[in-house]
Design an enzyme around this catalytic site. Structure first.
Site, PDB file in Angstrom:
ATOM      1  N   LYS A   1       0.822  -1.213   0.000  1.00 37.63           N
ATOM      2  CA  LYS A   1       0.000   0.000   0.000  1.00 37.63           C
ATOM      3  C   LYS A   1       0.853   1.259   0.000  1.00 37.63           C
ATOM      4  O   LYS A   1       0.598   2.179  -0.755  1.00 37.63           O
ATOM      5  CB  LYS A   1      -0.940   0.014   1.209  1.00 37.63           C
ATOM      6  CG  LYS A   1      -1.986  -1.092   1.190  1.00 37.63           C
ATOM      7  CD  LYS A   1      -2.996  -0.936   2.332  1.00 37.63           C
ATOM      8  CE  LYS A   1      -2.377  -1.100   3.706  1.00 37.63           C
ATOM      9  NZ  LYS A   1      -1.895  -2.462   4.004  1.00 37.63           N
TER      10      LYS A   1
ATOM     11  N   ARG B   1     -10.298   0.615   8.628  1.00 35.02           N
ATOM     12  CA  ARG B   1      -9.870  -0.754   8.900  1.00 35.02           C
ATOM     13  C   ARG B   1     -10.944  -1.572   9.581  1.00 35.02           C
ATOM     14  O   ARG B   1     -10.745  -2.760   9.812  1.00 35.02           O
ATOM     15  CB  ARG B   1      -8.660  -0.713   9.824  1.00 35.02           C
ATOM     16  CG  ARG B   1      -7.317  -0.980   9.163  1.00 35.02           C
ATOM     17  CD  ARG B   1      -6.268  -0.869  10.242  1.00 35.02           C
ATOM     18  NE  ARG B   1      -5.050  -1.554   9.956  1.00 35.02           N
ATOM     19  CZ  ARG B   1      -4.000  -1.020   9.359  1.00 35.02           C
ATOM     20  NH1 ARG B   1      -4.066   0.193   8.874  1.00 35.02           N
ATOM     21  NH2 ARG B   1      -2.900  -1.708   9.225  1.00 35.02           N
TER      22      ARG B   1
ATOM     23  N   ARG C   1      11.366  -6.836   5.089  1.00 35.62           N
ATOM     24  CA  ARG C   1      11.195  -5.398   4.872  1.00 35.62           C
ATOM     25  C   ARG C   1      12.025  -4.590   5.869  1.00 35.62           C
ATOM     26  O   ARG C   1      12.075  -4.892   7.056  1.00 35.62           O
ATOM     27  CB  ARG C   1       9.726  -5.014   5.036  1.00 35.62           C
ATOM     28  CG  ARG C   1       9.504  -3.512   4.957  1.00 35.62           C
ATOM     29  CD  ARG C   1       8.075  -3.166   4.731  1.00 35.62           C
ATOM     30  NE  ARG C   1       7.301  -3.220   5.964  1.00 35.62           N
ATOM     31  CZ  ARG C   1       6.020  -2.874   6.013  1.00 35.62           C
ATOM     32  NH1 ARG C   1       5.378  -2.505   4.935  1.00 35.62           N
ATOM     33  NH2 ARG C   1       5.376  -2.938   7.161  1.00 35.62           N
TER      34      ARG C   1
ATOM     35  N   ARG D   1      10.840  -2.093  11.228  1.00 32.90           N
ATOM     36  CA  ARG D   1       9.708  -1.662  12.046  1.00 32.90           C
ATOM     37  C   ARG D   1       9.508  -2.686  13.146  1.00 32.90           C
ATOM     38  O   ARG D   1       9.506  -3.878  12.873  1.00 32.90           O
ATOM     39  CB  ARG D   1       8.444  -1.608  11.175  1.00 32.90           C
ATOM     40  CG  ARG D   1       8.158  -0.239  10.603  1.00 32.90           C
ATOM     41  CD  ARG D   1       7.031  -0.275   9.620  1.00 32.90           C
ATOM     42  NE  ARG D   1       5.799  -0.887  10.127  1.00 32.90           N
ATOM     43  CZ  ARG D   1       4.647  -0.895   9.447  1.00 32.90           C
ATOM     44  NH1 ARG D   1       4.567  -0.340   8.261  1.00 32.90           N
ATOM     45  NH2 ARG D   1       3.585  -1.462   9.957  1.00 32.90           N
TER      46      ARG D   1
ATOM     47  N   ARG E   1      -0.950  -9.114  12.938  1.00 38.54           N
ATOM     48  CA  ARG E   1      -1.501  -8.100  12.027  1.00 38.54           C
ATOM     49  C   ARG E   1      -2.302  -8.753  10.899  1.00 38.54           C
ATOM     50  O   ARG E   1      -3.346  -8.249  10.494  1.00 38.54           O
ATOM     51  CB  ARG E   1      -0.379  -7.233  11.458  1.00 38.54           C
ATOM     52  CG  ARG E   1       0.113  -6.196  12.468  1.00 38.54           C
ATOM     53  CD  ARG E   1       1.507  -5.710  12.145  1.00 38.54           C
ATOM     54  NE  ARG E   1       1.615  -5.127  10.833  1.00 38.54           N
ATOM     55  CZ  ARG E   1       2.733  -5.140  10.098  1.00 38.54           C
ATOM     56  NH1 ARG E   1       3.826  -5.701  10.556  1.00 38.54           N
ATOM     57  NH2 ARG E   1       2.750  -4.583   8.919  1.00 38.54           N
TER      58      ARG E   1
END
Ligand code: ADP
Length: 224
Positions: A17, A92, A131, A164, A175
């Site tokens: 995203k 969300r 990531r 992160r 998540r």
């Protein structure tokens, strides 16, 4: 004056995203509101909202709807009329989606399209595990550790690679679970309203971008 775009970008964690938000921002006059990024900035600055957000972010849990709706409402009220918006990470939950419908009506900014990026869970876990965020060069942007060229480019320009905290394996799974339970039902909400466009997120960032642009251009064309 061109019609401002009002886009909601949806997709499980790892679907890309924020990458797509960046590409769209370079192409259209719109403000990107990435709620995860806004919350991480608040947490880094240790504001009241940031202190509240920290505990939720660490667990991969959702913040209360009222908090998120207030945050987005405040941002959208300040938006110049000629500028569109792209929401990344909001709504969300169903109550958030309902609040956004009311707000967009009140502001006379109807949604142009809800773009849902579709990705297998296996690929999502792979992307998120590798990531890192390149920080220190303006807005943080994601790079994958297997993509040596972009890793090197970040470091060469003086950026830092930071993982992160919520990209740790246990939090990633939480998540994804939260996405399935709370956010996936929104697809039907928007489908019923004729606003949903599903796009495969398995391709390269540029391929996915082109597919999104095709949807948006079709939506902008006056209906015959
Ligand atoms: P991702 O989509 O990759 O999980 P984000 O950066 O969009 O990551 O969001 C990170 C975290 O911020 C979420 O796990 C959640 O704790 C919080 N958050 C972001 N947007 C919302 C929202 N609309 N409602 C509640 N919590 C949110």
């Amino acid at each position: 004056m061109a019609t401002p775009l009002h886009i909601v970008l949806m997709g499980a964690p790892g679907a890309g995203k924020s990458t797509q938000a960046r590409l769209l921002k370079a192409r259209y006059p719109l403000q990107v509101l990435s709620t995860g990024q806004l919350l991480r900035e608040e947490a880094a600055r240790q504001t009241a909202l940031g202190l509240l957000a920290e505990a939720y972010l660490a667990r991969g849990a959702l913040l209360p709807d009222e908090v998120m709706v207030a945050l987005i409402t405040e941002r959208l009220l300040r938006l110049p009329p000629e500028q569109g918006f792209l929401l990344d990470g909001f709504p969300r939950t169903l109550p958030q989606a309902e609040a956004l419908q009311q707000l967009s009506e009140k502001l006379q900014r109807p949604l142009t399209a809800v773009i849902a990026l579709a990705l297998s869970e296996q690929e999502a876990v792979r992307r998120l595990g590798g990531r890192r965020m390149c920080e220190g060069l303006g807005d943080p942007f994601p790079v994958h550790i297997e993509d040596r060229a972009s890793v090197d480019a970040c470091l060469r320009l003086g950026g830092r690679l930071v993982q992160r905290p919520d990209d740790q394996p246990e939090v990633i799974l939480e998540r994804l679970r939260t996405y399935e339970a709370e956010t996936r039902p929104l697809l039907e909400f928007y489908e019923q309203r004729g606003l949903l466009f599903r796009i495969s997120a398995e391709g390269s960032p540029e391929q996915v971008h082109q597919a999104i642009v095709a949807v948006l251009e079709a939506r902008l064309r006056p209906q015959a």
